[in-house]
Design a protein around this motif. Structure first.
Motif, PDB file in Angstrom:
ATOM      1  N   CYS A 190     -17.480 -23.620 -19.774  1.00 21.70           N
ATOM      2  CA  CYS A 190     -18.437 -22.461 -19.993  1.00 21.70           C
ATOM      3  C   CYS A 190     -17.762 -21.281 -20.312  1.00 21.70           C
ATOM      4  O   CYS A 190     -18.276 -20.294 -21.148  1.00 21.70           O
ATOM      5  N   LEU A 191     -16.438 -20.972 -19.836  1.00 19.89           N
ATOM      6  CA  LEU A 191     -15.723 -19.560 -20.417  1.00 19.89           C
ATOM      7  C   LEU A 191     -15.205 -19.884 -21.641  1.00 19.89           C
ATOM      8  O   LEU A 191     -14.755 -18.748 -22.023  1.00 19.89           O
ATOM      9  N   MET A 192     -15.051 -20.976 -22.371  1.00 23.38           N
ATOM     10  CA  MET A 192     -14.383 -21.049 -23.530  1.00 23.38           C
ATOM     11  C   MET A 192     -14.972 -20.002 -24.639  1.00 23.38           C
ATOM     12  O   MET A 192     -13.965 -19.440 -25.340  1.00 23.38           O
ATOM     13  N   ILE A 213     -22.997 -18.512 -20.747  1.00 27.97           N
ATOM     14  CA  ILE A 213     -22.104 -17.774 -21.663  1.00 27.97           C
ATOM     15  C   ILE A 213     -22.247 -17.946 -23.154  1.00 27.97           C
ATOM     16  O   ILE A 213     -21.987 -17.187 -23.957  1.00 27.97           O
ATOM     17  N   PRO A 214     -22.403 -19.368 -23.471  1.00 20.96           N
ATOM     18  CA  PRO A 214     -22.547 -19.547 -25.070  1.00 20.96           C
ATOM     19  C   PRO A 214     -23.656 -18.996 -25.461  1.00 20.96           C
ATOM     20  O   PRO A 214     -23.550 -18.429 -26.692  1.00 20.96           O
ATOM     21  N   ALA A 215     -24.783 -18.966 -24.906  1.00 20.55           N
ATOM     22  CA  ALA A 215     -25.826 -18.086 -25.331  1.00 20.55           C
ATOM     23  C   ALA A 215     -25.548 -16.722 -25.469  1.00 20.55           C
ATOM     24  O   ALA A 215     -26.050 -16.028 -26.368  1.00 20.55           O
ATOM     25  N   VAL A 216     -24.852 -15.920 -24.493  1.00 21.49           N
ATOM     26  CA  VAL A 216     -24.336 -14.748 -24.647  1.00 21.49           C
ATOM     27  C   VAL A 216     -23.695 -14.556 -25.664  1.00 21.49           C
ATOM     28  O   VAL A 216     -23.609 -13.409 -26.595  1.00 21.49           O
ATOM     29  N   LEU A 236     -31.422 -15.821 -27.808  1.00 21.91           N
ATOM     30  CA  LEU A 236     -32.725 -15.474 -26.774  1.00 21.91           C
ATOM     31  C   LEU A 236     -33.274 -16.664 -26.336  1.00 21.91           C
ATOM     32  O   LEU A 236     -33.637 -16.902 -25.092  1.00 21.91           O
ATOM     33  N   ILE A 237     -33.601 -17.595 -27.275  1.00 26.43           N
ATOM     34  CA  ILE A 237     -34.288 -18.675 -26.685  1.00 26.43           C
ATOM     35  C   ILE A 237     -33.515 -19.700 -25.769  1.00 26.43           C
ATOM     36  O   ILE A 237     -34.006 -20.147 -24.393  1.00 26.43           O
ATOM     37  N   LEU A 238     -32.152 -19.859 -26.237  1.00 26.25           N
ATOM     38  CA  LEU A 238     -31.396 -20.559 -25.422  1.00 26.25           C
ATOM     39  C   LEU A 238     -31.166 -20.061 -23.882  1.00 26.25           C
ATOM     40  O   LEU A 238     -31.348 -20.842 -23.150  1.00 26.25           O
ATOM     41  N   GLY A 239     -31.154 -18.701 -24.082  1.00 19.38           N
ATOM     42  CA  GLY A 239     -30.916 -18.030 -22.747  1.00 19.38           C
ATOM     43  C   GLY A 239     -32.171 -18.098 -21.757  1.00 19.38           C
ATOM     44  O   GLY A 239     -32.293 -18.377 -20.641  1.00 19.38           O
ATOM     45  N   LEU A 240     -33.434 -17.963 -22.618  1.00 22.20           N
ATOM     46  CA  LEU A 240     -34.592 -18.230 -21.718  1.00 22.20           C
ATOM     47  C   LEU A 240     -34.553 -19.565 -21.078  1.00 22.20           C
ATOM     48  O   LEU A 240     -35.188 -20.006 -19.936  1.00 22.20           O
ATOM     49  N   ILE A 272     -24.131 -12.027 -15.056  1.00 21.13           N
ATOM     50  CA  ILE A 272     -23.980 -12.594 -16.506  1.00 21.13           C
ATOM     51  C   ILE A 272     -25.520 -12.802 -16.896  1.00 21.13           C
ATOM     52  O   ILE A 272     -25.818 -13.022 -18.162  1.00 21.13           O
ATOM     53  N   LEU A 273     -26.595 -13.092 -15.965  1.00 21.64           N
ATOM     54  CA  LEU A 273     -27.820 -13.210 -16.496  1.00 21.64           C
ATOM     55  C   LEU A 273     -28.414 -12.047 -17.184  1.00 21.64           C
ATOM     56  O   LEU A 273     -29.376 -12.207 -17.793  1.00 21.64           O
TER      57      LEU A 273
END
Length: 430
Positions: A125-127, A198-201, A240-244, A270-271
């Motif tokens: 996830c950190l990649m 993190i990918p969404a960020v 946005l949507i993936l984060g939600l 991170i949230l």
């Protein structure tokens, strides 16, 4: 005279076996090199390269976001632009050094490095942090270099090229991370790490940096700006949507299991990232379309026109205000988590403290933009206070990181955990 213990004898036997039977070049390279005097001890170079993970790129991200905030600090004072440039140069220097070390890990240890990354969910996830760190340099070129007296159009074109490279890279990382998680990991019976967001960020950061390029790069033409704006809007939607979607699982996890482990508690910050970064992205993209006249200069169809750009910017600001509110809720929740740990005397520094700066910095970027568009003293004060908070956390991280690296507990850990694991396996078999 050297006395060899039973453990050392077993390790030496493992090494000899690997050297005699490991005809494959990768196998020989990945096998531990055992010193008969201290079989667990590695050279400094091997220890640094073999264990180097993507977490270190958060240092570049943090330096980059603080430098961006200082560049547009609401209370300018003599030397603040110099501090911003120094921060960007630190970002660039660290990025080059870390990229070389991380690349060497994959060149020297090949299959082992890939297997260790893909089998470890937090590392996987950190990649995207490698790409996010690269995007902070795109902001550097757009904000500072292209507008310098010696800069100009060529540096603007470089910023555009870098942004499109980051687009391919970031979406590639997004698919790589989630496809690997789907194929190789069953997370149903485990808690999801907060790092999974993190990918969404990263995709939201792509949108925000697209906004920086189209609003700040020197003499950028509408023909180059509009494709970046449209792609950035798409990226903002994905982030946005993936984060939600991920918020649903992660917030439920907090309610069901409580705070993460003490060492990982700062990862709750991170949230803040998806909301803060998307809010900043929408404000920048709306301003690029309308205030900076990109749609008016392009003037195609019914959407890419001056008449559509005005309402678009207002809609972006309204949506950004909603997201900033949610981001602020997660920020306060994260502070409460740290306060709770401190109250129970469980708060201690760990590398997870690097997770505080960049996500919070995205929220501060949004408040900074609101301070400008609303001419708001409130948002200016909030921006200044949070920027100073981020600078303070950055230097706390520097002190503890240097201390732990000096003690041999971080960056260069001479004892090889892989050898320990193999020794434990041999003991179980015997």
């Amino acid at each position: 005279m050297v006395v060899v213990t039973n453990d050392e004898t077993e390790l030496q036997a493992m090494s000899d076996h690997d050297n005699t039977n490991g005809k494959d070049e990768d196998h020989e390279r990945n096998s531990p090199v055992v010193d008969s005097k201290n079989p667990l001890r590695r050279s400094v170079f091997r220890a640094m390269v073999q264990d180097f993970g993507p977490l270190w790129f958060t240092w570049c991200m943090n330096a980059g976001i603080i430098s961006t905030l200082l560049h547009q600090f609401p209370y300018q004072f003599q030397g603040v632009q110099v501090l911003s440039t120094i921060g960007f140069l630190l970002d660039l220097t660290l990025y080059v050094i870390f990229s070389v070390i991380f690349t060497l890990r994959f060149l020297l240890y090949r299959g082992q490095a890939l297997a260790e990354i893909t089998s470890n969910v937090p590392e996987l996830c950190l990649m995207p942090t490698w790409c996010i760190a690269f995007m902070t340099l795109v902001s550097f070129v757009s904000l500072t270099v292209s507008n310098a007296t010696w800069g100009g159009e060529n540096w603007t074109l470089l910023a555009v090229a870098m942004w499109w490279m980051a687009t391919v890279w970031m979406f590639g990382k997004l698919f790589f991370c989630f496809i690997t998680l789907i194929r190789e990991h069953n997370l149903l019976d485990r808690q999801l790490p907060t790092l999974i967001i993190i990918p969404a960020v990263g995709v939201a950061t792509l949108a925000a940096v697209g906004g920086v390029v189209t609003t700040s790069a020197h003499d950028l033409s509408a023909n180059l700006a509009v494709p970046i704006i449209l792609t950035s809007f798409c990226a903002a939607g994905v982030g946005l949507i993936l984060g939600l979607i991920l918020y649903t699982y992660l917030f439920h996890q907090l309610l069901a299991h409580g705070w993460p482990a003490a060492a990982s508690t700062p990862t709750i910050f991170i949230l803040v990232g998806p909301m803060g970064q998307t809010a900043a992205a929408l404000q920048l993209l709306g301003a690029a379309a309308n205030t900076h006249g990109r749609f008016a200069a392009y003037n195609h169809g019914t959407f890419l026109t001056a008449s559509a750009a005005g309402p678009l910017e207002i809609a972006c600001q309204l949506l950004a205000l909603l997201m900033t509110g949610l981001g602020a809720v997660f920020f306060i929740l994260s502070l409460c988590a740290l306060a709770d740990r401190a109250w129970h005397r469980e708060l201690a520094w760990s590398p997870a403290w690097n997770a505080i700066i960049f996500p919070t910095g995205t929220l501060v970027t949004s408040t900074l933009l609101f301070a400008d568009v609303m001419d708001s003293p409130f948002f200016r004060v909030v921006t200044a206070m949070l920027t100073l908070f981020l600078v303070m956390v950055f230097f706390i991280n520097v002190v503890f990181t240097v201390w732990k690296a000096y003690k041999g507990q971080l960056l260069v850990v001479r004892e090889d955990p892989r050898v320990k694991a193999r020794l434990a396996e041999l003991r179980k078999e015997s």
